[in-house]
Design a protein around this motif. Structure first.
Motif, short mmCIF file in Angstrom:
data_model
loop_
_atom_site.label_atom_id
_atom_site.label_comp_id
_atom_site.label_asym_id
_atom_site.label_seq_id
_atom_site.Cartn_x
_atom_site.Cartn_y
_atom_site.Cartn_z
N ALA A 1 0.85 -1.35 0.10
CA ALA A 1 -0.01 0.18 -0.10
C ALA A 1 0.93 1.18 -0.11
N MET A 2 1.84 1.25 0.76
CA MET A 2 2.77 2.08 0.88
C MET A 2 3.55 2.47 -0.61
N LEU A 3 3.83 1.56 -1.16
CA LEU A 3 4.53 1.86 -2.69
C LEU A 3 3.44 2.25 -3.60
N ALA A 4 2.26 1.79 -3.42
CA ALA A 4 1.21 2.37 -4.55
C ALA A 4 1.08 3.65 -4.38
N GLN A 5 0.91 4.14 -3.13
CA GLN A 5 0.65 5.49 -2.64
C GLN A 5 1.76 6.45 -3.05
N ALA A 6 3.04 5.89 -2.95
CA ALA A 6 4.23 6.55 -3.45
C ALA A 6 4.00 6.73 -4.81
N ALA A 7 3.87 5.82 -5.60
CA ALA A 7 3.40 5.89 -7.22
C ALA A 7 2.49 6.89 -7.48
N MET A 8 1.61 6.93 -6.57
CA MET A 8 0.46 7.90 -6.96
C MET A 8 1.04 9.32 -6.82
N HIS A 9 1.69 9.62 -5.69
CA HIS A 9 2.42 10.70 -5.49
C HIS A 9 3.32 11.07 -6.73
N ASP A 10 3.81 10.22 -7.15
CA ASP A 10 4.68 10.52 -8.37
C ASP A 10 4.01 10.67 -9.54
#
Ligand code: SF4
Length: 712
Positions: free
Chosen positions: A279-288
């Motif tokens: 979930a954290m990596l998915a959120q980070a990808a969305m931040h990008d």
């Protein structure tokens, strides 16, 4: 998949069936097997959902089996919801009787609660520690039987405590690593994954991992005196570890191209934060600003079930088809847990022409490792096996668990360390800034997550700098050789004169021998230490003459093993180690709200009264333990009050037996048989545990010694 047919004592899962199918495989299988009986575990939530019909069906079809129902009042495998209506245990028992169950055992910590209630005649009340005997009793009944355990589900209790819905624990159980013999008895008794291993100067020892511990204290049973209870003020617990300072000053790597969707596959185990990581990596990808699709596949609700997460990210203009990483389509294989990572079924997502791998190289203990301390997985082999499924040269490794434990005192952060290593290797198409921003959402854990991510980056960018940071981490509660202990001054004042015949040894071996000899001065006296150094001098001279290439290895082995067998842990020694000031100081530091401690012992008198029971004795007993420690001068004399205990006599005799083994080695050592001699010298390492366990392992070591002697 939910239910398991489990069989004691191996505790292995023999078959799995779907939720609602508990016991049905046995009904189909029973006519075709010589096995007479099985135990089927279910929860009370499952019982009221559908398993009650299975019990009726088992009765109707004339099965011989025991349903073991954990009664905790919640549906634990889907998050702990209360189930509808009040279904008391009395009602449950009456219903089971009507359904045709032949006998019911109700195991409860407080049988008096049920004594005045109206329970059917087929119900027998038992204590939880009588469950194994009760299961044997039920096995003899020709028909369907039920064992109800009336108690908290430990996982559910922990979950409620974390959410503030149940009182926080005020008592923690810790292991004094100096007292621990790493016999594995606690692991076999509790089968608990929180019993982890820590490397000490005396080899691996058991440690209780507090942030995953359920406090059910199943590990405390048995003869081992290593367990200490720490009592704390309400609302306090283990203290926070001072976080290291890891600046964000590493060069950013060149990440992978996003000319097509990038697939990340994360094989792991439950309870270690794999889903949170995804979930954290998915959120980070969305931040990008990237497109994201994820999929989490979880196994059974308990900790350490399989968890397989997929994360697919793409350029905002590129559509992602499907949310699960398919066979041979992983771009990054993120194996935070190496055992799960090595599963062939997971490795199917790898493609040698496409996949890169990031692997955490130290292993979370598996059930097998918890129960069998001699089971050592081949970590290098596992790592290399995973690497063969990735592109040549496309695997990056990091000792994530060790880094997380040393720097943060929490293995859960190992996933973030592995992510950091993957990022720094250029395997993640997400920016570090976005990853850290996503981690900030983790609230109180944000800072440690970010630092763990940076530590993982540092493990690739500047491993020496990271190693320097890890050196300062304190890993054990007990350490009788710590800087503040008297060992060094005894080395200087008393042991150095004993070392004259050992002057040709390498410096680190000399230091090892001197420290162990100093420990024997404290253990008994100077002449006991002299007996030790003289025996080692003989080994050192003979190995230098007959097997010089192996001399240092053999002397070090002899130094450790002779010390181990001479410093056997009788009542005096256990008392000394439990009251060691280093241990007590570190305990207070680790539990800032500590208000007291108690010892979990089985004094000889109690053992005679009740062979299976430990007694928890409060801190008031400390002066008595101190006095006992000082009475060591009686050890082995005619006035030794414990001297008639068969286990003590065996330990005393074992020292002479091992000196005989060293004599044999000294007589027969050649360069050609040095490996066999090394095996003989290492025999005390197999002698572990307390009381009967130790006596049994000593007997096995003697048989092995005879076999090895014949090979010389
Ligand atoms: S001595 Fe054995 S039972 Fe005691 S803590 Fe160590 S491994 Fe567990």
């Amino acid at each position: 998949m939910f239910a398991a047919i489990m069989e004691q004592p191996e505790r292995r899962i023999e078959a799995m069936t779907q939720y609602g199918g508990e016991g049905l495989p046995w009904i189909g299988l029973s006519p075709y097997t010589s096995k007479k009986h099985i135990v089927q575990n279910i929860g009370d939530g499952s019982y009221y959902h559908s398993s009650n019909q299975n019990i009726r069906y088992a009765v109707t079809t004339g099965q011989r089996m025991t349903f073991r129902i954990l009664y905790n009042g919640v549906i634990a495998n889907t998050g702990g919801q209360d189930y509808a209506s009040s279904n008391s245990i009395e009602k449950l028992c009456r219903r089971l009787e009507i359904d045709g169950v032949k006998k019911i055992v109700l195991a409860t910590k407080d049988p008096s609660v049920y004594q005045r209630r109206h329970l059917p005649d087929i119900v027998a009340l038992r204590q939880p520690d009588e469950i194994p005997a009760a299961l044997k009793e039920l096995e003899k009944v020709d028909g369907v039987t039920v064992l109800i355990y009336d108690g908290d589900c430990a996982n559910e209790r922990r979950r409620r405590q974390k959410r503030g819905l149940a009182p926080k624990p005020v008592k923690f159980t810790v292991v004094n690593e100096d007292v621990c013999e790493n016999c594995g008895d606690c692991g076999r008794k509790a089968n608990c994954m929180s019993l982890q291993k820590v490397e000490t100067r005396f080899g691996k020892k058991t440690q209780i991992h507090q942030s995953s511990c359920n406090q059910d204290r199943a590990c405390v049973e048995g003869d081992c005196p290593s367990f200490v209870s720490v009592h704390v003020k309400e609302g306090t617990g283990p203290g926070k570890v001072a976080l290291p300072d890891i600046p964000d000053d590493m060069a950013d790597p060149v990440g992978p191209n996003l000319d097509r969707p990038y697939s990340i596959y994360i094989p792991g185990v439950g309870g270690t934060g794999v889903i949170t990581l995804n979930a954290m990596l998915a959120q980070a990808a969305m931040h990008d600003g990237l497109n994201v699709k994820t999929y989490d596949q979880t196994g059974a609700a308990q900790k350490w079930g399989a968890v397989l997460s997929s994360l697919i990210v793409s350029h905002p203009d590129t559509e992602i088809i499907g949310n699960k990483v398919a066979t041979r389509s992983a771009d990054l294989y993120l194996a935070a847990d190496m055992v799960a990572g090595a599963e062939p079924v997971n490795l199917k997502v790898c493609d040698k022409a496409r996949t890169v791998a990031a692997v955490g190289t130290d292993i979370l203990p598996t059930g097998e490792m918890i129960r069998d301390v001699f089971f050592q997985p081949d970590t290098t082999g596992i790592r290399d096996y995973i690497a063969t499924h990735a592109m040549p040269g496309g695997t990056v490794t990091t000792p994530a668990l060790t880094i997380a434990e040393r720097l943060f005192g929490n293995y859960i952060l190992s996933n973030m360390v592995t992510v950091g290593a993957a990022y720094q290797a250029g395997y993640l198409p997400i920016s570090a800034a976005a990853i850290e921003k996503s981690m900030e959402a983790a609230g109180s854990a944000a800072k440690s997550n970010i630092l763990a991510f940076r530590a993982g980056r540092l493990s690739i960018a500047d491993p020496d700098r990271l190693a320097g940071m890890m050196e300062s981490g304190q890993v054990t509660l007990a350490d009788r050789f710590a800087e503040t202990s008297p060992v060094q001054s005894i080395v200087e004042t008393k042991v150095t004169p004993l070392m004259s015949r050992l002057s040709g040894l390498p410096d680190d071996t000399t230091a090892l021998v001197a420290e162990l000899a100093a420990d024997l001065v404290i253990y008994q006296n100077l002449s006991y230490a002299r007996r030790y150094t003289e025996r080692l001098s003989q080994i050192a001279e003979i190995t230098a003459e007959r097997a010089p290439a192996q001399a240092d290895r053999l002397v070090r082995l002899a130094a450790k093993n002779l010390h181990k067998i001479m410093a056997y842990k009788d009542e005096y020694e256990v008392a000394r180690l439990l009251t060691d000031p280093v241990f007590e100081t570190r305990l207070r530091k680790a539990y800032p709200g500590m208000v007291g401690m108690s010892y979990n012992l089985q004094p000889p008198t109690f053992r005679w009264l009740s062979p299976a029971r430990k007694v928890e004795i409060g801190g008031w007993f400390r002066p008595a333990l101190s006095l006992l420690a000082r009475m060591k001068t009686l050890r082995g004399t005619a006035f030794d009050p414990f001297g008639r205990n068969p286990a003590r006599r065996a330990e005393l005799e074992a020292v002479k037996w091992y000196e005989g083994v060293l004599e044999t080695v000294s007589d027969r050592l050649t360069l050609a048989n040095a490996d066999t001699c090394a095996e003989m010298i290492a025999l005390p390492d197999d002698i572990r545990g307390y009381e009967d366990l130790k006596t049994e392992s000593l007997a096995r070591a003697k048989i092995k010694a005879t076999d090895l002697t014949e090979q010389l």
